[in-house]
Design a protein around this motif. Structure first.
Motif, PDB file in Angstrom:
ATOM      1  N   VAL A   1       5.490   8.374  14.772  1.00 37.12           N
ATOM      2  CA  VAL A   1       5.520   7.178  13.935  1.00 37.12           C
ATOM      3  C   VAL A   1       6.656   7.314  12.929  1.00 37.12           C
ATOM      4  N   ALA A   2       7.428   6.237  12.785  1.00 33.92           N
ATOM      5  CA  ALA A   2       8.486   6.161  11.771  1.00 33.92           C
ATOM      6  C   ALA A   2       8.429   4.752  11.196  1.00 33.92           C
TER       7      ALA A   2
ATOM      8  N   LEU B   1      -5.193   5.176  13.868  1.00 26.81           N
ATOM      9  CA  LEU B   1      -4.268   6.317  13.896  1.00 26.81           C
ATOM     10  C   LEU B   1      -4.800   7.440  13.005  1.00 26.81           C
ATOM     11  N   VAL B   2      -4.734   8.643  13.526  1.00 22.37           N
ATOM     12  CA  VAL B   2      -5.128   9.827  12.775  1.00 22.37           C
ATOM     13  C   VAL B   2      -3.910  10.738  12.692  1.00 22.37           C
ATOM     14  N   ARG B   3      -3.576  11.149  11.498  1.00 28.11           N
ATOM     15  CA  ARG B   3      -2.402  12.003  11.306  1.00 28.11           C
ATOM     16  C   ARG B   3      -2.676  13.396  11.854  1.00 28.11           C
ATOM     17  N   VAL B   4      -1.781  13.867  12.697  1.00 26.49           N
ATOM     18  CA  VAL B   4      -1.849  15.232  13.210  1.00 26.49           C
ATOM     19  C   VAL B   4      -0.932  16.111  12.366  1.00 26.49           C
ATOM     20  N   PHE B   5       0.293  15.659  12.189  1.00 24.45           N
ATOM     21  CA  PHE B   5       1.249  16.381  11.351  1.00 24.45           C
ATOM     22  C   PHE B   5       2.260  15.375  10.835  1.00 24.45           C
ATOM     23  N   GLY B   6       2.375  15.252   9.536  1.00 18.64           N
ATOM     24  CA  GLY B   6       3.351  14.330   8.986  1.00 18.64           C
ATOM     25  C   GLY B   6       2.883  13.704   7.695  1.00 18.64           C
ATOM     26  N   ASN B   7       3.480  12.587   7.375  1.00 16.75           N
ATOM     27  CA  ASN B   7       3.275  11.888   6.128  1.00 16.75           C
ATOM     28  C   ASN B   7       2.434  10.648   6.405  1.00 16.75           C
ATOM     29  N   GLY B   8       1.316  10.515   5.735  1.00 19.78           N
ATOM     30  CA  GLY B   8       0.407   9.411   6.001  1.00 19.78           C
ATOM     31  C   GLY B   8       0.397   8.333   4.944  1.00 19.78           C
ATOM     32  N   GLY B   9       1.528   7.986   4.369  1.00 17.04           N
ATOM     33  CA  GLY B   9       1.574   6.878   3.432  1.00 17.04           C
ATOM     34  C   GLY B   9       2.363   7.124   2.173  1.00 17.04           C
ATOM     35  N   PHE B  10       2.893   8.302   1.986  1.00 13.05           N
ATOM     36  CA  PHE B  10       3.681   8.607   0.793  1.00 13.05           C
ATOM     37  C   PHE B  10       5.133   8.271   1.098  1.00 13.05           C
ATOM     38  N   PHE B  11       5.596   7.105   0.716  1.00 15.41           N
ATOM     39  CA  PHE B  11       6.897   6.503   1.010  1.00 15.41           C
ATOM     40  C   PHE B  11       6.980   5.973   2.442  1.00 15.41           C
ATOM     41  N   ALA B  12       6.147   6.439   3.349  1.00 10.83           N
ATOM     42  CA  ALA B  12       6.208   5.986   4.746  1.00 10.83           C
ATOM     43  C   ALA B  12       5.049   6.587   5.531  1.00 10.83           C
ATOM     44  N   PHE B  13       4.926   6.141   6.766  1.00  7.62           N
ATOM     45  CA  PHE B  13       4.064   6.780   7.752  1.00  7.62           C
ATOM     46  C   PHE B  13       5.028   7.410   8.730  1.00  7.62           C
TER      47      PHE B  13
ATOM     48  N   ILE C   1      12.789  12.220   4.301  1.00 11.60           N
ATOM     49  CA  ILE C   1      12.580  11.966   5.727  1.00 11.60           C
ATOM     50  C   ILE C   1      11.982  10.588   6.013  1.00 11.60           C
ATOM     51  N   SER C   2      11.748   9.795   4.979  1.00 12.77           N
ATOM     52  CA  SER C   2      11.183   8.463   5.211  1.00 12.77           C
ATOM     53  C   SER C   2      12.226   7.546   5.854  1.00 12.77           C
ATOM     54  N   PRO C   3      11.799   6.686   6.789  1.00 10.51           N
ATOM     55  CA  PRO C   3      12.753   5.800   7.469  1.00 10.51           C
ATOM     56  C   PRO C   3      13.346   4.768   6.514  1.00 10.51           C
ATOM     57  N   LEU C   4      14.616   4.480   6.703  1.00  9.77           N
ATOM     58  CA  LEU C   4      15.343   3.542   5.856  1.00  9.77           C
ATOM     59  C   LEU C   4      15.603   2.230   6.590  1.00  9.77           C
ATOM     60  N   ARG C   5      16.032   2.330   7.853  1.00 10.15           N
ATOM     61  CA  ARG C   5      16.311   1.153   8.685  1.00 10.15           C
ATOM     62  C   ARG C   5      16.408   1.600  10.134  1.00 10.15           C
ATOM     63  N   TYR C   6      16.447   0.609  11.032  1.00 12.06           N
ATOM     64  CA  TYR C   6      16.593   0.873  12.460  1.00 12.06           C
ATOM     65  C   TYR C   6      17.900   0.250  12.927  1.00 12.06           C
ATOM     66  N   GLU C   7      18.624   0.965  13.780  1.00 13.90           N
ATOM     67  CA  GLU C   7      19.880   0.461  14.334  1.00 13.90           C
ATOM     68  C   GLU C   7      19.828   0.559  15.845  1.00 13.90           C
ATOM     69  N   MET C   8      20.332  -0.472  16.529  1.00 12.15           N
ATOM     70  CA  MET C   8      20.376  -0.489  17.989  1.00 12.15           C
ATOM     71  C   MET C   8      21.791  -0.690  18.469  1.00 12.15           C
ATOM     72  N   GLY C   9      22.133   0.058  19.488  1.00  6.75           N
ATOM     73  CA  GLY C   9      23.442  -0.085  20.106  1.00  6.75           C
ATOM     74  C   GLY C   9      23.616   0.972  21.182  1.00  6.75           C
ATOM     75  N   GLY C  10      24.353   0.635  22.230  1.00  7.71           N
ATOM     76  CA  GLY C  10      24.608   1.592  23.297  1.00  7.71           C
ATOM     77  C   GLY C  10      23.357   2.025  24.030  1.00  7.71           C
TER      78      GLY C  10
ATOM     79  N   SER D   1       0.832  -1.208   0.000  1.00  8.92           N
ATOM     80  CA  SER D   1       0.000   0.000   0.000  1.00  8.92           C
ATOM     81  C   SER D   1       0.865   1.256   0.000  1.00  8.92           C
ATOM     82  N   VAL D   2       1.941   1.276   0.781  1.00  3.94           N
ATOM     83  CA  VAL D   2       2.843   2.437   0.802  1.00  3.94           C
ATOM     84  C   VAL D   2       3.507   2.600  -0.557  1.00  3.94           C
ATOM     85  N   ARG D   3       3.925   1.494  -1.147  1.00  2.00           N
ATOM     86  CA  ARG D   3       4.567   1.552  -2.461  1.00  2.00           C
ATOM     87  C   ARG D   3       3.613   2.134  -3.504  1.00  2.00           C
TER      88      ARG D   3
END
Length: 165
Positions: free
Chosen positions: A123-124, A97-109, A57-66, A11-13
């Protein structure tokens, strides 16, 4: 540092592809008309800038450390403290979920959203089926969508997060 992928849902695509096509058609129409250059060129520039910004600004990946979660974006990053955070996998995190400010499906939420169940949340995410809710020790709740939510939650617990039911 552990890395977790977040892939685009269909759907995002399709929202992204459709929006790009509509914006390109609008630019072509505006530029082909006899509209004065004072209107056509700035409008085309604004539409192109909006496309580029949404992608950047769309998320690409998540990284964890430290003890931290880093949300890598196409351009830039965001950080969430995991030590002492409450975390849970939630398949229904995106329902209502209701969008207050941001992107609601164009490349990401991405951005600030509201739901009756969770209140105000950041949301990312790129996929609505893999919700993970994180409540940092200070700050607003965050919803992310790693491709492997169970491994993501286990890694977050290893980084100092507390598992919630």
């Amino acid at each position: 540092m552990k890395t977790f992928a977040t892939s685009m849902s269909n759907s995002v695509r399709w929202i992204g592809i459709s929006t790009v096509m509509i914006v390109l058609a609008a630019i072509a129409i505006v530029m082909s008309r006899d509209a004065p250059a004072t209107l056509g060129v700035p409008l085309a520039g604004i539409l192109t800038l909006a496309l580029a910004l949404a992608y950047a600004i769309s998320p690409l990946r998540y990284e964890m450390g430290g003890g931290r979660l880093v949300i890598r974006r196409q351009v830039g990053r965001s950080t969430v403290e995991l030590r002492g955070a409450i975390i849970r996998e939630d398949k229904d995190a995106f329902k209502g979920l209701v969008r207050v400010f941001g992107n609601g499906g164009f490349f990401a939420f991405d951005g600030l959203f509201y739901s009756r169940q969770l209140g105000m949340v950041k949301v990312a995410a790129r996929h609505r089926d893999h919700g993970v809710v994180i409540q940092p020790p200070s700050g607003r709740k965050v919803i992310v969508s790693p491709d492997d939510p169970q491994a993501f939650v286990a890694a977050a617990v290893a980084e100092g997060a507390v598992l919630s039911n």
